[in-house]
Write a protein that holds these residues in place. Structure first.
Motif, short mmCIF file in Angstrom:
data_model
loop_
_atom_site.label_atom_id
_atom_site.label_comp_id
_atom_site.label_asym_id
_atom_site.label_seq_id
_atom_site.Cartn_x
_atom_site.Cartn_y
_atom_site.Cartn_z
N GLN A 287 46.48 -58.43 -23.78
CA GLN A 287 47.40 -59.16 -24.66
C GLN A 287 46.65 -59.77 -25.84
O GLN A 287 47.10 -59.70 -26.98
N ILE A 288 45.51 -60.37 -25.55
CA ILE A 288 44.71 -61.00 -26.60
C ILE A 288 44.29 -59.96 -27.64
O ILE A 288 44.39 -60.18 -28.85
N ARG A 289 43.85 -58.80 -27.15
CA ARG A 289 43.42 -57.73 -28.06
C ARG A 289 44.59 -57.15 -28.84
O ARG A 289 44.48 -56.83 -30.02
N PHE A 290 45.71 -57.01 -28.17
CA PHE A 290 46.91 -56.47 -28.81
C PHE A 290 47.31 -57.33 -30.00
O PHE A 290 47.68 -56.83 -31.06
N LEU A 291 47.20 -58.63 -29.83
CA LEU A 291 47.57 -59.57 -30.90
C LEU A 291 46.43 -59.80 -31.89
O LEU A 291 46.59 -60.59 -32.82
N LYS A 292 45.33 -59.12 -31.68
CA LYS A 292 44.16 -59.24 -32.56
C LYS A 292 43.72 -60.70 -32.71
O LYS A 292 43.39 -61.17 -33.80
N LYS A 293 43.74 -61.41 -31.59
CA LYS A 293 43.31 -62.81 -31.61
C LYS A 293 41.79 -62.88 -31.53
O LYS A 293 41.14 -62.05 -30.87
N ASN A 294 41.22 -63.86 -32.19
CA ASN A 294 39.82 -64.16 -31.96
C ASN A 294 39.70 -64.73 -30.56
O ASN A 294 40.54 -65.54 -30.12
N TYR A 295 38.67 -64.31 -29.84
CA TYR A 295 38.51 -64.83 -28.48
C TYR A 295 37.03 -64.89 -28.11
O TYR A 295 36.19 -64.17 -28.66
N HIS A 296 36.76 -65.78 -27.17
CA HIS A 296 35.41 -65.91 -26.62
C HIS A 296 35.51 -66.02 -25.11
O HIS A 296 36.38 -66.73 -24.58
N MET A 297 34.64 -65.30 -24.41
CA MET A 297 34.58 -65.40 -22.96
C MET A 297 33.87 -66.70 -22.57
O MET A 297 32.95 -67.15 -23.26
N LEU A 298 34.31 -67.27 -21.47
CA LEU A 298 33.64 -68.44 -20.90
C LEU A 298 33.26 -68.08 -19.47
O LEU A 298 34.04 -68.28 -18.54
N PRO A 299 32.06 -67.49 -19.29
CA PRO A 299 31.66 -67.10 -17.92
C PRO A 299 31.57 -68.33 -17.02
O PRO A 299 31.03 -69.37 -17.41
N THR A 300 32.10 -68.20 -15.82
CA THR A 300 32.01 -69.29 -14.86
C THR A 300 30.68 -69.19 -14.12
O THR A 300 30.03 -68.14 -14.10
N ARG A 301 30.29 -70.27 -13.51
CA ARG A 301 29.02 -70.30 -12.79
C ARG A 301 29.20 -69.79 -11.36
O ARG A 301 30.20 -69.17 -11.05
N ALA A 302 28.23 -70.07 -10.51
CA ALA A 302 28.25 -69.54 -9.15
C ALA A 302 29.49 -69.94 -8.37
O ALA A 302 29.97 -69.19 -7.51
N ASN A 303 30.04 -71.13 -8.69
CA ASN A 303 31.23 -71.57 -7.96
C ASN A 303 32.51 -70.93 -8.48
O ASN A 303 33.59 -71.17 -7.96
N ARG A 304 32.40 -70.11 -9.55
CA ARG A 304 33.51 -69.34 -10.11
C ARG A 304 34.60 -70.22 -10.70
O ARG A 304 35.76 -69.79 -10.81
N LYS A 305 34.23 -71.44 -11.11
CA LYS A 305 35.19 -72.33 -11.77
C LYS A 305 34.67 -72.72 -13.15
O LYS A 305 33.46 -72.64 -13.42
N ILE A 306 35.58 -73.16 -14.00
CA ILE A 306 35.20 -73.59 -15.35
C ILE A 306 34.28 -74.80 -15.27
O ILE A 306 34.58 -75.78 -14.58
#
Length: 452
Positions: free
Chosen positions: A133-152
């Motif tokens: 969806q983000i790519r379809f709308l050509k939105k600027n985006y940045h990934m936020l990798p989570t740490r070992a606990n898999r949470k933000i």
């Protein structure tokens, strides 16, 4: 908070879930072995297996004759029912005027991304539907990798936000979380909300799995923690096993008056309104009743039993790690311990791992890490533990509720044999992988020891 409107539309690529479906069909049809006739062990698709609650089915039949267009935001009865539903279950006092109904939360999230200007922050791993969806709308985006606990991590969120110069930043928060099955508690949400206030981050909080929280008292909506900056989406698909009804809703932040007018314009342009009979059926689904409470209680208990078994069975395999689900019907399995053996076998990406598990003799379908917005070389996978006859299992649970650990183990073995067999196939695959690696090493040593 001021909201800025943006509308960009471009050609869309095939979504990951459709790619996965095509991939599984092709591999199944190509298999020549008689054992392939049963299909495959289905850990790939995230659909609740239970029947739609009877009161919702009956309401749909009763309202099937209603062929008139509905109001764009949703029929008043439904918006009122959703308001009461949120007050009862989520302790949020929501004016029905803040609620808009759409054909599923997926569409509503898309609509929100259409009109909200700014850079999207996407925590990873993520549900496979967000990025297309983000790519379809050509939105600027940045990934936020989570740490070992898999949470933000709030500190990581702050660091990323400080690097972004858009006037508006949009965080996609999925809670409870697909694919990990994890739940953010109140303190964790408050810490994230503090960063969002400080950095003027708008939140789209996808809470479609809220009612599947095993200990429901632990669920807290981000709409309650950060009401001035959060769009909350929810619907019928997961909690009511009614994905095919395509009925979702979004709760707008407080004081977002101007934005609602923009949103209504988009909805009216794109699909006019949600099916009138479906909306009337949904009224019954959002009304407070003993029948619905029992349905939620039974289904979440069964999900928990299946989730506990899947977690313990997978982590009993030497080298396999996994998230312990607190909600949903997923967990994230981590197979990266086997990276050396996988690479030696020319299984160099998570996609190749998925392909290797689906072929004979394993017949096991998973969602690989690349579909979950992880690195292609990350050998993690989403495991959905719903491959059983939901109607029969629901009835069996009511007839004899498992009370002890041994009862629950027997419940899984009796009611979900494909889950049990599928995990054994995953174990067999990695055992074979290790055996092949040992054999290849021995062959190499023997060849080096042979006189020239």
């Amino acid at each position: 908070m001021r909201f800025i409107v943006d509308q960009q539309v471009e050609d869309i690529e095939l979504p990951e879930n459709l790619k996965l479906n095509t991939f599984l069909q092709e591999f199944h049809s190509d298999c020549k072995h008689p054992e392939c006739n049963f299909g495959f062990y289905g850990f790939a698709f995230g659909q609740s297996p239970f029947p739609v609650p009877k009161l919702v089915q009956e309401a749909l039949i009763k309202n099937a004759h209603k062929g008139e267009y509905a109001a764009v935001p949703g029929i008043p009865e439904l918006r009122q029912a959703i308001s009461k539903y949120n007050k009862h279950y989520f302790s949020m006092d929501i004016d029905p005027q803040r609620i808009y109904v759409g054909p599923g939360t997926k569409e509503l999230i898309f609509n929100l991304l259409e009109i909200l200007h700014g850079t999207v922050i996407l925590p990873t791993p993520a549900w496979l539907g967000y990025l297309p969806q983000i790519r379809f709308l050509k939105k600027n985006y940045h990934m936020l990798p989570t740490r070992a606990n898999r949470k933000i991590s709030p500190s990581d969120l702050r660091k990323l936000a400080l690097r972004l110069h858009d006037r508006q930043k949009i965080l996609i928060l999925n809670n409870p979380h697909n694919p990990t099955g994890l739940l953010y508690d109140m303190l964790e949400l408050e810490e994230i909300a503090d960063v969002c206030r400080e950095q003027s981050i708008t939140v789209i909080s996808d809470e479609i799995y809220a009612q599947t929280t095993y200990d429901f008292s632990k669920f807290v909506s981000m709409g309650k923690i950060y009401p001035e900056g959060t769009f909350v989406t929810n619907g019928l698909s997961k909690s009511h096993a009614a994905g095919g009804y395509r009925l979702g809703y979004v709760i707008f932040p407080q004081h977002a008056v101007d934005l609602k007018a923009q949103f209504k314009k988009i909805l009216a342009t794109e699909y006019t309104a949600v099916s009138t009979p479906i909306q009337n059926a949904a009224v019954a689904g959002f009304e407070i009743s003993n029948d619905l409470n029992e349905y939620f209680d039974v289904t979440r208990n069964i999900h928990k039993i299946m989730g506990d078994y899947t977690y313990h069975a997978l982590t009993a395999i030497e080298g396999v790690k996994a998230t312990k689900p607190e909600a949903t019907f997923y967990l994230l399995a981590d197979f990266n311990t086997f990276a050396p053996e996988l690479q030696k076998s020319k299984i160099t990406t998570s996609q190749r791992l998925s392909e290797s598990l689906i072929v004979h003799p394993y017949h096991t379908a998973i969602v690989g890490g690349d579909s979950l917005v992880l690195e292609r070389t990350d050998y993690s996978a989403r495991i959905a533990y719903v491959d059983y006859d939901g109607a029969q299992v629901y009835e069996n649970y009511l007839n004899q509720k498992p009370k002890t650990t041994s009862d629950r183990l027997e419940f899984v073995k009796s009611n979900a044999p494909k889950i049990v067999a599928g995990i054994k196939m995953i174990e067999k695959f990695f055992e074979q992988l290790k055996q092949d690696a040992v054999r290849d090493l021995k062959t190499k040593k023997d060849s080096l020891s042979v006189p020239g």
